[in-house]
Each structure stands twice: as structure tokens, then as C-alpha cells.
Design a protein around this motif. Sequence first.
Motif, PDB file in Angstrom:
ATOM      1  N   UNK B  41       0.871  -1.163   0.000  1.00  0.00           N
ATOM      2  CA  UNK B  41       0.000   0.000   0.000  1.00  0.00           C
ATOM      3  C   UNK B  41       0.913   1.219   0.000  1.00  0.00           C
ATOM      4  N   UNK B  42       0.632   2.176  -0.907  1.00  0.00           N
ATOM      5  CA  UNK B  42       1.524   3.328  -1.093  1.00  0.00           C
ATOM      6  C   UNK B  42       0.744   4.610  -0.853  1.00  0.00           C
ATOM      7  N   UNK B  43       1.370   5.575  -0.176  1.00  0.00           N
ATOM      8  CA  UNK B  43       0.628   6.788   0.188  1.00  0.00           C
ATOM      9  C   UNK B  43       0.168   7.595  -1.033  1.00  0.00           C
ATOM     10  N   UNK B  44       1.083   7.956  -1.927  1.00  0.00           N
ATOM     11  CA  UNK B  44       0.701   8.767  -3.087  1.00  0.00           C
ATOM     12  C   UNK B  44       0.107   7.910  -4.199  1.00  0.00           C
ATOM     13  N   UNK B  45      -0.954   8.391  -4.810  1.00  0.00           N
ATOM     14  CA  UNK B  45      -1.547   7.691  -5.946  1.00  0.00           C
ATOM     15  C   UNK B  45      -0.533   7.627  -7.090  1.00  0.00           C
ATOM     16  N   UNK B  46      -0.357   6.464  -7.683  1.00  0.00           N
ATOM     17  CA  UNK B  46       0.591   6.298  -8.782  1.00  0.00           C
ATOM     18  C   UNK B  46       0.110   5.134  -9.656  1.00  0.00           C
ATOM     19  N   UNK B  47      -0.696   5.483 -10.665  1.00  0.00           N
ATOM     20  CA  UNK B  47      -1.317   4.439 -11.490  1.00  0.00           C
ATOM     21  C   UNK B  47      -0.320   3.694 -12.355  1.00  0.00           C
ATOM     22  N   UNK B  48       0.719   4.410 -12.797  1.00  0.00           N
ATOM     23  CA  UNK B  48       1.735   3.771 -13.634  1.00  0.00           C
ATOM     24  C   UNK B  48       2.465   2.683 -12.848  1.00  0.00           C
ATOM     25  N   UNK B  49       2.779   3.003 -11.619  1.00  0.00           N
ATOM     26  CA  UNK B  49       3.443   2.030 -10.743  1.00  0.00           C
ATOM     27  C   UNK B  49       2.545   0.812 -10.519  1.00  0.00           C
ATOM     28  N   UNK B  50       1.276   1.060 -10.242  1.00  0.00           N
ATOM     29  CA  UNK B  50       0.332  -0.058 -10.037  1.00  0.00           C
ATOM     30  C   UNK B  50       0.318  -0.964 -11.265  1.00  0.00           C
ATOM     31  N   UNK B  51       0.268  -0.322 -12.445  1.00  0.00           N
ATOM     32  CA  UNK B  51       0.224  -1.081 -13.691  1.00  0.00           C
ATOM     33  C   UNK B  51       1.485  -1.914 -13.886  1.00  0.00           C
ATOM     34  N   UNK B  52       2.638  -1.309 -13.604  1.00  0.00           N
ATOM     35  CA  UNK B  52       3.909  -2.039 -13.747  1.00  0.00           C
ATOM     36  C   UNK B  52       3.945  -3.271 -12.853  1.00  0.00           C
ATOM     37  N   UNK B  53       3.546  -3.098 -11.621  1.00  0.00           N
ATOM     38  CA  UNK B  53       3.624  -4.210 -10.669  1.00  0.00           C
ATOM     39  C   UNK B  53       2.587  -5.281 -11.031  1.00  0.00           C
ATOM     40  N   UNK B  54       1.391  -4.845 -11.412  1.00  0.00           N
ATOM     41  CA  UNK B  54       0.382  -5.824 -11.825  1.00  0.00           C
ATOM     42  C   UNK B  54       0.833  -6.628 -13.043  1.00  0.00           C
ATOM     43  N   UNK B  55       1.589  -5.990 -13.928  1.00  0.00           N
ATOM     44  CA  UNK B  55       2.165  -6.700 -15.074  1.00  0.00           C
ATOM     45  C   UNK B  55       3.140  -7.791 -14.644  1.00  0.00           C
ATOM     46  N   UNK B  64      -0.002 -11.275  -5.439  1.00  0.00           N
ATOM     47  CA  UNK B  64       0.398 -10.030  -4.780  1.00  0.00           C
ATOM     48  C   UNK B  64      -0.489  -8.868  -5.248  1.00  0.00           C
ATOM     49  N   UNK B  65      -0.867  -8.011  -4.306  1.00  0.00           N
ATOM     50  CA  UNK B  65      -1.733  -6.874  -4.609  1.00  0.00           C
ATOM     51  C   UNK B  65      -1.021  -5.546  -4.371  1.00  0.00           C
ATOM     52  N   UNK B  66      -1.348  -4.555  -5.200  1.00  0.00           N
ATOM     53  CA  UNK B  66      -0.818  -3.195  -4.996  1.00  0.00           C
ATOM     54  C   UNK B  66      -1.958  -2.206  -4.999  1.00  0.00           C
ATOM     55  N   UNK B  67      -1.837  -1.203  -4.125  1.00  0.00           N
ATOM     56  CA  UNK B  67      -2.883  -0.205  -3.967  1.00  0.00           C
ATOM     57  C   UNK B  67      -2.204   1.096  -3.564  1.00  0.00           C
ATOM     58  N   UNK B  68      -2.495   2.186  -4.296  1.00  0.00           N
ATOM     59  CA  UNK B  68      -1.844   3.449  -3.948  1.00  0.00           C
ATOM     60  C   UNK B  68      -2.871   4.553  -3.734  1.00  0.00           C
ATOM     61  N   UNK B  69      -2.457   5.570  -2.976  1.00  0.00           N
ATOM     62  CA  UNK B  69      -3.344   6.690  -2.664  1.00  0.00           C
ATOM     63  C   UNK B  69      -4.131   6.470  -1.381  1.00  0.00           C
ATOM     64  N   UNK B  70      -3.412   6.340  -0.270  1.00  0.00           N
ATOM     65  CA  UNK B  70      -4.094   6.175   1.026  1.00  0.00           C
ATOM     66  C   UNK B  70      -3.522   7.173   2.034  1.00  0.00           C
ATOM     67  N   UNK B  71      -4.306   7.460   3.060  1.00  0.00           N
ATOM     68  CA  UNK B  71      -3.832   8.282   4.178  1.00  0.00           C
ATOM     69  C   UNK B  71      -3.008   7.362   5.078  1.00  0.00           C
ATOM     70  N   UNK B  72      -1.696   7.451   4.947  1.00  0.00           N
ATOM     71  CA  UNK B  72      -0.833   6.460   5.594  1.00  0.00           C
ATOM     72  C   UNK B  72      -0.982   6.434   7.112  1.00  0.00           C
ATOM     73  N   UNK B  73      -1.120   7.630   7.709  1.00  0.00           N
ATOM     74  CA  UNK B  73      -1.127   7.678   9.176  1.00  0.00           C
ATOM     75  C   UNK B  73      -2.358   6.967   9.734  1.00  0.00           C
ATOM     76  N   UNK B  74      -3.503   7.262   9.091  1.00  0.00           N
ATOM     77  CA  UNK B  74      -4.745   6.613   9.496  1.00  0.00           C
ATOM     78  C   UNK B  74      -4.647   5.092   9.250  1.00  0.00           C
ATOM     79  N   UNK B  75      -4.098   4.748   8.080  1.00  0.00           N
ATOM     80  CA  UNK B  75      -3.986   3.327   7.708  1.00  0.00           C
ATOM     81  C   UNK B  75      -3.102   2.574   8.712  1.00  0.00           C
TER      82      UNK B  75
END
Lengths: 178, 178
Positions: B41-55, B64-75
Motif C-alpha cells: 500500500x503506497x501513500x501517493x496515488x501512482x497508477x503507472x506504478x500499479x500497472x507495472x507491478x500488476x504486469x 500479490x496486490x498493490x494499492x496506492x493513494x491512502x492516508x498512511x497515518x490513518x492506515x
Amino acid sequence: MESEHHGSITVLRIGHRPFRDKRITTHVSLVARAFGADRIVIDEKDELLEENINNVVSRFGGDFKINSGVNWKKYFRDFNGIRLNLSMYGINVDDKIEEIREKTKNRDMIVLVGAEKVPIDAYLIADYNIAIANQPHSEVSALAIFLDRYFNGKELHKNFNGKLNIVPMEHGKMVKYI
Amino acid sequence: MESEHHGSITVLRIGHRPFRDKRITTHVSLVARAFGADRIVIDEKDELLEENINNVVSRFGGDFKINSGVNWKKYFRDFNGIRLNLSMYGINVDDKIEEIREKTKNRDMIVLVGAEKVPIDAYLIADYNIAIANQPHSEVSALAIFLDRYFNGKELHKNFNGKLNIVPMEHGKMVKYI
């Protein structure tokens, strides 16, 4: 981390592009130092990188050396010692580490880590092509795990006798300056 | 790598800046996958990164799952399980790994890895602040060594059952496509 048990360890970083790979090569260099190698040699000249790493050494201790701007193929081929190439296409480290440890008791070792695509020459010149899992990950983690296996984890307890020392803390940060 | 012995493992990457840290966060993600974590899980949204890893996952296998764009402190704070922060200021991994393994037998675990400066909140929220040597190196190597210690090195022999499989070779490259 030269000792009675092994010769020196040189890390050879190839495919370095000073702009694009600045941070990755910095991490590779820091891993080389922290995990017990004696020096890193980098193919492309990069004075800023040399300066950064020398700054870390002068603050955190040890006598790690960095040198950039060499003909990697000549350097690797002419190296007087055991030549390794870390690559996901190689043999699992666990199947070879004892043999490598045995062969480097009285000999120096060079460990090649490439960025992205490594020329086939590296695979042919190397005495050993070693994989840290046959899965894609990173030259940073591959080097760390290789050195960790080589030293049986003892490098995590090495004292660098630096001017700046981290004091392990449960919660927080503490730095001791000498 | 969920098994009878432990809950799921989430890696939380914070301080990611899509342009500057693209390659480092890619390496962190690949290490998380290759060394047996279940997701990143990654704090800043980054769709290109998600796509690369999913590939990579679709070619090399695993779930393995990837997800970006979350409030890290709350998470991190609200995570229902054991919370770790990897940092050179923490306690040596070798002094805590058995306790962590014991505590995560039936609980999930989250492992925070920051880029450069990590906010002090991370140190305070974490149940454990763990150092992989109290020396500067890299979040890529820190995560790899932590997971390697946690799994006692067994993750290097995990079969991902991918479409694309590397066949270990002494000299050269061999890929088997299924």
C-alpha cells in the motif's frame, strides 16, 4: 570487513546512468558498505555519487572505498579472484554459498550488480551466476541478501567506529556524536 | 505467502513521490512480492506504478496486490495487527524477530518503509521499530532482510506458478513460458 576468513570484497556496479540511476546506485553503494564489502567500483564516472558516499563513510565510519569511471568488462575479466554475477537467471544462492565461502577463504571476490539489462558477457566471464530467488526484485536487495548469506548475518552486528553512532531505540531516534 | 504459521503481511510505503522515487518504490514493491508479503500500500496515488507491478504479477505469478493513494497515518494507526517500522534508529532485527514471529502467528502484520525522512509519528504508532543494522543503507535492502529473517530464508524457494518461469543456469539465461 577483511578478516582471517576471506579476501577483500569488491562490488562492481554496471549500467549506471548518473541521472536516472542516481538513487539506486547510491543505495547499492550504501548496502555494499553496510553489509561488509570493502569497496565499490562503478562503470560511469559520477563525482557527486563518490562525494555522497565518502561523506557517509567519514560520518558513520569504516574504510569503505568508492571509485567510478572504469571499463567494467576489462575490470571484471582481469580481476584476480572469484568473479560473481548476481542475476535472477543464476543458481540459487543457497546451493552455492558454502562453495563460494570455501573458494574465497584466501582469495578476493568481485560481485557484479547490473542495472536492468546486463550484457551476456557478464554471464560468461563470471565464475558464478547467482540468483537471490529466480524472481524479479532489485540489485539493492540481491546484494544485501548475498552479503548477508556470505557473512552468516554477522555483518548486522559490525561496529564501524564512526563519529556518528545510532543508539538503538524502541521508539524514537538517538544519535551519539564522538 | 499466507500459511498456517502467520497472518497476512502488508507493506506500507510512505513518502513516495511518483517522479523522484519511481524506481525505488518499484524495487520496494518487487521485493515485497518476491520475499513473501501479500500486498503493498503506497501513500501517493501512482497508477503507472500499479500497472507495472500488476504486469509483473500477471507474468511471474502469485497473487500479490498493490494499492496506492491512502492516508498512511490513518492506515497505519487503524491497522488491526502488529505494526512495524523499519528504520536504522530501531532495535536490531535479530533481537526481536522471534518475538515478532510469535506475535504474528495468528495476527496480520504491517511493515512501514519510508523514503528518506520518516515522520516521528511512525515511530510512535509502531509496535516495533526495527533496524536492519544501525547504519544507513536502503529501504529496499531493509525490507528484503526483514522478510528473509521472518521466513528463515524459505521465501527464496517459493514457487509462484507464473506463466513465465526462470530456469536457473550456471551461465546464461533461460525462461520457460507456460
